[in-house]
Design a protein around this motif. Structure first.
Motif, PDB file in Angstrom:
ATOM      1  N   ASN A   1      72.525  41.215 -86.398  1.00  0.00           N
ATOM      2  CA  ASN A   1      72.246  40.831 -87.787  1.00  0.00           C
ATOM      3  C   ASN A   1      73.505  41.090 -88.611  1.00  0.00           C
ATOM      4  O   ASN A   1      74.128  42.151 -88.501  1.00  0.00           O
ATOM      5  CB  ASN A   1      71.075  41.642 -88.343  1.00  0.00           C
TER       6      ASN A   1
ATOM      7  N   LEU B   1      69.390  49.592 -79.290  1.00  0.00           N
ATOM      8  CA  LEU B   1      70.572  49.278 -80.108  1.00  0.00           C
ATOM      9  C   LEU B   1      71.821  49.742 -79.379  1.00  0.00           C
ATOM     10  O   LEU B   1      71.823  50.839 -78.799  1.00  0.00           O
ATOM     11  CB  LEU B   1      70.488  49.992 -81.461  1.00  0.00           C
TER      12      LEU B   1
ATOM     13  N   PHE C   1      70.848  53.391 -77.758  1.00  0.00           N
ATOM     14  CA  PHE C   1      69.668  54.234 -78.026  1.00  0.00           C
ATOM     15  C   PHE C   1      68.519  53.349 -78.484  1.00  0.00           C
ATOM     16  O   PHE C   1      68.723  52.250 -79.009  1.00  0.00           O
ATOM     17  CB  PHE C   1      69.982  55.317 -79.069  1.00  0.00           C
ATOM     18  N   ARG C   2      67.288  53.834 -78.284  1.00  0.00           N
ATOM     19  CA  ARG C   2      66.106  53.030 -78.621  1.00  0.00           C
ATOM     20  C   ARG C   2      65.954  52.891 -80.127  1.00  0.00           C
ATOM     21  O   ARG C   2      66.148  53.857 -80.875  1.00  0.00           O
ATOM     22  CB  ARG C   2      64.835  53.662 -78.041  1.00  0.00           C
ATOM     23  N   ASP C   3      65.567  51.669 -80.535  1.00  0.00           N
ATOM     24  CA  ASP C   3      65.280  51.440 -81.951  1.00  0.00           C
ATOM     25  C   ASP C   3      64.029  52.227 -82.332  1.00  0.00           C
ATOM     26  O   ASP C   3      63.033  52.251 -81.594  1.00  0.00           O
ATOM     27  CB  ASP C   3      65.076  49.942 -82.207  1.00  0.00           C
TER      28      ASP C   3
ATOM     29  N   PHE D   1      74.176  55.728 -88.187  1.00  0.00           N
ATOM     30  CA  PHE D   1      74.588  55.606 -86.783  1.00  0.00           C
ATOM     31  C   PHE D   1      75.774  56.508 -86.457  1.00  0.00           C
ATOM     32  O   PHE D   1      75.863  57.009 -85.332  1.00  0.00           O
ATOM     33  CB  PHE D   1      74.854  54.144 -86.413  1.00  0.00           C
TER      34      PHE D   1
ATOM     35  N   HIS E   1      75.815  46.838 -84.771  1.00  0.00           N
ATOM     36  CA  HIS E   1      74.934  47.178 -83.649  1.00  0.00           C
ATOM     37  C   HIS E   1      74.361  45.915 -83.057  1.00  0.00           C
ATOM     38  O   HIS E   1      73.973  44.995 -83.775  1.00  0.00           O
ATOM     39  CB  HIS E   1      73.805  48.111 -84.090  1.00  0.00           C
TER      40      HIS E   1
ATOM     41  N   HIS F   1      71.236  44.410 -81.129  1.00  0.00           N
ATOM     42  CA  HIS F   1      69.845  44.644 -80.728  1.00  0.00           C
ATOM     43  C   HIS F   1      69.663  44.008 -79.346  1.00  0.00           C
ATOM     44  O   HIS F   1      69.957  42.816 -79.177  1.00  0.00           O
ATOM     45  CB  HIS F   1      68.873  43.952 -81.683  1.00  0.00           C
TER      46      HIS F   1
ATOM     47  N   ILE G   1      74.110  59.665 -85.593  1.00  0.00           N
ATOM     48  CA  ILE G   1      73.520  59.631 -84.239  1.00  0.00           C
ATOM     49  C   ILE G   1      74.623  59.800 -83.198  1.00  0.00           C
ATOM     50  O   ILE G   1      74.483  60.577 -82.243  1.00  0.00           O
ATOM     51  CB  ILE G   1      72.715  58.327 -84.038  1.00  0.00           C
TER      52      ILE G   1
ATOM     53  N   GLY H   1      69.184  40.233 -92.866  1.00  0.00           N
ATOM     54  CA  GLY H   1      68.414  41.472 -92.977  1.00  0.00           C
ATOM     55  C   GLY H   1      69.134  42.690 -92.437  1.00  0.00           C
ATOM     56  O   GLY H   1      68.489  43.690 -92.099  1.00  0.00           O
ATOM     57  N   GLN H   2      70.460  42.641 -92.359  1.00  0.00           N
ATOM     58  CA  GLN H   2      71.188  43.827 -91.887  1.00  0.00           C
ATOM     59  C   GLN H   2      70.949  44.981 -92.854  1.00  0.00           C
ATOM     60  O   GLN H   2      71.102  44.817 -94.074  1.00  0.00           O
ATOM     61  CB  GLN H   2      72.694  43.529 -91.773  1.00  0.00           C
ATOM     62  N   THR H   3      70.560  46.132 -92.289  1.00  0.00           N
ATOM     63  CA  THR H   3      70.274  47.302 -93.131  1.00  0.00           C
ATOM     64  C   THR H   3      71.223  48.467 -92.856  1.00  0.00           C
ATOM     65  O   THR H   3      71.374  49.339 -93.704  1.00  0.00           O
ATOM     66  CB  THR H   3      68.827  47.787 -92.932  1.00  0.00           C
TER      67      THR H   3
HETATM   68  P1  AMP Z   1      69.520  45.926 -88.811  1.00  0.00           P
HETATM   69  O1  AMP Z   1      68.343  45.533 -89.674  1.00  0.00           O
HETATM   70  O2  AMP Z   1      70.002  44.816 -87.927  1.00  0.00           O
HETATM   71  O3  AMP Z   1      70.630  46.556 -89.624  1.00  0.00           O
HETATM   72  O4  AMP Z   1      68.960  47.006 -87.800  1.00  0.00           O
HETATM   73  C1  AMP Z   1      68.890  48.367 -88.075  1.00  0.00           C
HETATM   74  C2  AMP Z   1      67.921  48.928 -87.067  1.00  0.00           C
HETATM   75  O5  AMP Z   1      68.068  50.336 -87.030  1.00  0.00           O
HETATM   76  C3  AMP Z   1      66.453  48.630 -87.389  1.00  0.00           C
HETATM   77  O6  AMP Z   1      65.885  47.862 -86.334  1.00  0.00           O
HETATM   78  C4  AMP Z   1      65.834  50.025 -87.499  1.00  0.00           C
HETATM   79  O7  AMP Z   1      64.522  50.080 -86.975  1.00  0.00           O
HETATM   80  C5  AMP Z   1      66.818  50.874 -86.707  1.00  0.00           C
HETATM   81  N1  AMP Z   1      66.840  52.291 -87.047  1.00  0.00           N
HETATM   82  C6  AMP Z   1      66.831  52.833 -88.293  1.00  0.00           C
HETATM   83  N2  AMP Z   1      66.892  54.173 -88.210  1.00  0.00           N
HETATM   84  C7  AMP Z   1      66.943  54.475 -86.878  1.00  0.00           C
HETATM   85  C8  AMP Z   1      67.014  55.694 -86.146  1.00  0.00           C
HETATM   86  N3  AMP Z   1      67.058  56.903 -86.740  1.00  0.00           N
HETATM   87  N4  AMP Z   1      67.037  55.634 -84.792  1.00  0.00           N
HETATM   88  C9  AMP Z   1      66.993  54.447 -84.172  1.00  0.00           C
HETATM   89  N5  AMP Z   1      66.939  53.260 -84.803  1.00  0.00           N
HETATM   90  C10 AMP Z   1      66.906  53.275 -86.148  1.00  0.00           C
END
Ligand code: AMP
Length: 117
Positions: free
Chosen positions: A86, A40, A28-30, A6, A99, A101, A9, A92-94
């Motif tokens: 998240n 997001l 920006f769009r997910d 991010f 951010h 949602h 981005i 499930g935070q990745t």
């Molecule tokens: P979280 O699981 O809450 O950490 O959400 C991370 C979000 O980032 C997920 O919903 C992904 O689909 C989204 N995501 C990952 N890479 C990108 C990207 N390049 N542009 C927009 N969204 C993304």
């Protein structure tokens, strides 16, 4: 802390479908939408999660104001929407740049149940 996707981005090093921008936030769009509208909202300053962001209440308010603006721009302010942060593994935070949602545009399903149940 190592850089996340991010920050790249926000720095426009990676393309994103930007919906709205303020001095302190970007929306920006997910890339993998979980509803018809899935945007997001991130603060430009890095915090790992919403618990850390709560230490800067004005910036947390900015994120939520941008979420409201996104809902207006996307035409879902009246039909209803969900704002989710998240936080940590069980949620499930990745991406460890906080951010919100913003989800809507259709009736949303239940949430909060363990995967597979
Ligand atoms: P979280 O699981 O809450 O950490 O959400 C991370 C979000 O980032 C997920 O919903 C992904 O689909 C989204 N995501 C990952 N890479 C990108 C990207 N390049 N542009 C927009 N969204 C993304």
């Amino acid at each position: 802390m190592s850089e996340t996707l991010f920050e790249r981005i926000i720095a426009r090093e990676i393309p994103a479908d930007i919906v709205h921008e303020t001095d302190t936030t970007l929306a920006f769009r997910d890339i993998n939408p979980q509803a018809k509208v899935h945007v997001l909202v991130v603060p430009k300053k890095r915090f790992r999660n919403v618990a850390e962001l709560a230490e800067e209440p004005q910036l947390l308010a900015d994120v939520l104001s941008t979420a409201r603006k996104v809902a207006e721009l996307e035409g879902i302010a009246d039909s209803g929407y969900r704002v989710v942060f998240n936080t940590g593994d069980d949620a499930g935070q990745t991406v460890f740049h906080v951010h919100a949602h913003v989800l809507g545009g259709e009736q949303l399903g239940l949430f909060g149940r363990p995967t597979g149940n």
